[in-house]
Design a protein around this motif. Sequence first.
Motif, mmCIF file in Angstrom:
data_model
loop_
_atom_site.group_PDB
_atom_site.id
_atom_site.type_symbol
_atom_site.label_atom_id
_atom_site.label_comp_id
_atom_site.label_asym_id
_atom_site.label_seq_id
_atom_site.Cartn_x
_atom_site.Cartn_y
_atom_site.Cartn_z
ATOM 1 N N GLN A 57 11.671 8.783 -18.606
ATOM 2 C CA GLN A 57 12.078 8.690 -17.783
ATOM 3 C C GLN A 57 13.286 8.530 -16.552
ATOM 4 O OE1 GLN A 57 8.750 8.666 -14.977
ATOM 5 N NE2 GLN A 57 7.765 7.823 -15.976
ATOM 6 N N PHE A 58 13.382 7.156 -17.054
ATOM 7 C CA PHE A 58 14.480 6.289 -16.084
ATOM 8 C C PHE A 58 16.160 6.508 -16.619
ATOM 9 C CE2 PHE A 58 10.738 3.257 -15.951
ATOM 10 C CZ PHE A 58 10.042 4.238 -14.975
ATOM 11 N N GLY A 59 16.168 7.098 -17.297
ATOM 12 C CA GLY A 59 18.089 7.417 -17.090
ATOM 13 C C GLY A 59 18.132 5.803 -17.888
ATOM 14 N N ASP A 98 10.191 -3.275 -15.750
ATOM 15 C CA ASP A 98 10.771 -2.262 -15.006
ATOM 16 C C ASP A 98 9.866 -0.909 -14.865
ATOM 17 O OD1 ASP A 98 12.506 -3.419 -14.251
ATOM 18 O OD2 ASP A 98 13.712 -2.114 -15.687
ATOM 19 N N LEU A 99 8.523 -0.843 -15.343
ATOM 20 C CA LEU A 99 8.022 0.488 -15.275
ATOM 21 C C LEU A 99 7.807 1.160 -13.317
ATOM 22 C CD1 LEU A 99 4.126 0.604 -17.282
ATOM 23 C CD2 LEU A 99 6.006 1.923 -17.692
ATOM 24 N N GLY A 100 7.402 -0.049 -13.286
ATOM 25 C CA GLY A 100 7.331 -0.101 -11.223
ATOM 26 C C GLY A 100 8.830 1.278 -11.009
ATOM 27 N N MET A 101 9.648 1.596 -11.713
ATOM 28 C CA MET A 101 10.802 2.355 -11.642
ATOM 29 C C MET A 101 10.574 3.986 -11.457
ATOM 30 S SD MET A 101 14.375 0.852 -11.362
ATOM 31 C CE MET A 101 15.057 1.909 -12.192
ATOM 32 N N GLU A 102 8.779 3.698 -11.452
ATOM 33 C CA GLU A 102 8.251 5.307 -11.437
ATOM 34 C C GLU A 102 8.619 5.339 -9.801
ATOM 35 O OE1 GLU A 102 5.766 5.825 -15.706
ATOM 36 O OE2 GLU A 102 4.688 5.057 -13.074
ATOM 37 N N GLY A 103 8.649 4.250 -8.640
ATOM 38 C CA GLY A 103 8.177 4.221 -7.511
ATOM 39 C C GLY A 103 10.088 4.030 -7.100
ATOM 40 N N PRO A 104 9.925 3.664 -5.884
ATOM 41 C CA PRO A 104 11.498 2.803 -5.218
ATOM 42 C C PRO A 104 11.479 2.079 -5.916
ATOM 43 C CG PRO A 104 9.288 3.520 -3.309
ATOM 44 C CD PRO A 104 9.136 3.326 -4.915
ATOM 45 N N ARG A 105 13.307 1.909 -6.352
ATOM 46 C CA ARG A 105 13.882 0.994 -7.665
ATOM 47 C C ARG A 105 13.464 -0.237 -6.599
ATOM 48 N NH1 ARG A 105 18.678 -1.727 -8.226
ATOM 49 N NH2 ARG A 105 19.224 -2.077 -10.591
ATOM 50 N N ALA A 106 13.635 -0.492 -4.884
ATOM 51 C CA ALA A 106 14.247 -1.939 -4.231
ATOM 52 C C ALA A 106 12.656 -2.455 -4.423
ATOM 53 C CB ALA A 106 14.447 -1.499 -2.654
ATOM 54 N N ILE A 107 11.619 -2.107 -4.565
ATOM 55 C CA ILE A 107 10.698 -2.852 -5.005
ATOM 56 C C ILE A 107 9.887 -2.881 -6.125
ATOM 57 C CG2 ILE A 107 9.825 -3.055 -2.047
ATOM 58 C CD1 ILE A 107 7.842 -0.290 -3.042
ATOM 59 N N HIS A 108 10.233 -2.428 -6.878
ATOM 60 C CA HIS A 108 10.284 -1.522 -8.993
ATOM 61 C C HIS A 108 9.525 -3.188 -9.185
ATOM 62 C CE1 HIS A 108 13.736 -3.253 -10.857
ATOM 63 N NE2 HIS A 108 13.274 -3.619 -11.510
ATOM 64 N N HIS A 109 9.844 -4.082 -9.260
ATOM 65 C CA HIS A 109 9.051 -5.275 -9.734
ATOM 66 C C HIS A 109 8.037 -5.311 -8.964
ATOM 67 C CE1 HIS A 109 11.552 -6.146 -5.551
ATOM 68 N NE2 HIS A 109 10.592 -7.504 -6.193
ATOM 69 N N LEU A 110 7.494 -5.191 -7.500
ATOM 70 C CA LEU A 110 6.119 -5.558 -7.293
ATOM 71 C C LEU A 110 5.359 -4.361 -7.364
ATOM 72 C CD1 LEU A 110 6.807 -6.131 -3.749
ATOM 73 C CD2 LEU A 110 6.530 -7.918 -5.294
ATOM 74 N N THR A 111 5.747 -3.179 -7.788
ATOM 75 C CA THR A 111 5.042 -2.327 -8.192
ATOM 76 C C THR A 111 4.932 -2.435 -9.435
ATOM 77 O OG1 THR A 111 6.420 -0.193 -6.845
ATOM 78 C CG2 THR A 111 5.138 0.349 -8.378
ATOM 79 N N GLY A 112 5.722 -2.668 -10.452
ATOM 80 C CA GLY A 112 5.405 -3.034 -11.998
ATOM 81 C C GLY A 112 4.263 -4.183 -12.079
#
Length: 211
Positions: A23-25, A62-76
């Motif tokens: 889903q991330f392109g 990079d699973l955090g790319m499911e949310g905002p890219r700017a914080i994807h590392h924290l989300t992941g």
Amino acid sequence: MQQHVNLEIMGFVEREILPRYNQFGHSHGMVHVQRVIKNALELVASTGADINMVYVIAAYHDLGMEGPRAIHHLTGGKMLAADMRLRRWFSAEQIRIMKEAVEDHRASASHAPRSIYGMIVAEADRDLDAETVFARAIEYGLENYPELDKMGQWKRFDSHMEEKYSSNGYIKLWIPNSPNEKRIKNLREIIVDKPRLQQVFERIYTALMDK
């Protein structure tokens, strides 16, 4: 030292985690995560790291790319830590280290990775093959800034190359004598040669627009 990833872990990741990258392109999709996993596993022998931990960190990075890219590392990192299925194979301490490694992988992070695992995934994420770097950056521009015309895409691309990959850029390599040291030297030679860089941009941009 274990030489191969646990097959149970690999099966779980291939079924439940990797398909989510579709889903991330293209710039952050399946091809990218598979490349990061391959790069990370190649660094296991020279670092003495646990191969199963390295594999999972790379798969989740990079699973955090499911949310905002700017914080994807924290989300992941949060997603990895919250995935109770991983507790079948890893201790709470291992999961903490893996969470921090995902958080620390981002190239623009203001601090050094907190463990060898963060260094490995950060290094693996820096696929510095020049053609790959250029293509991913142009693809990202087309996917996320479709309103820009060709000149706008070129300016965004050139600015991104300077900001991230040039000799004054923010990207850092953490593992001495890794294959990336030679690759970044080659990349910087192209970036500083603006007519050559623009030729590369024209070629890749045209190929992508013709798809």
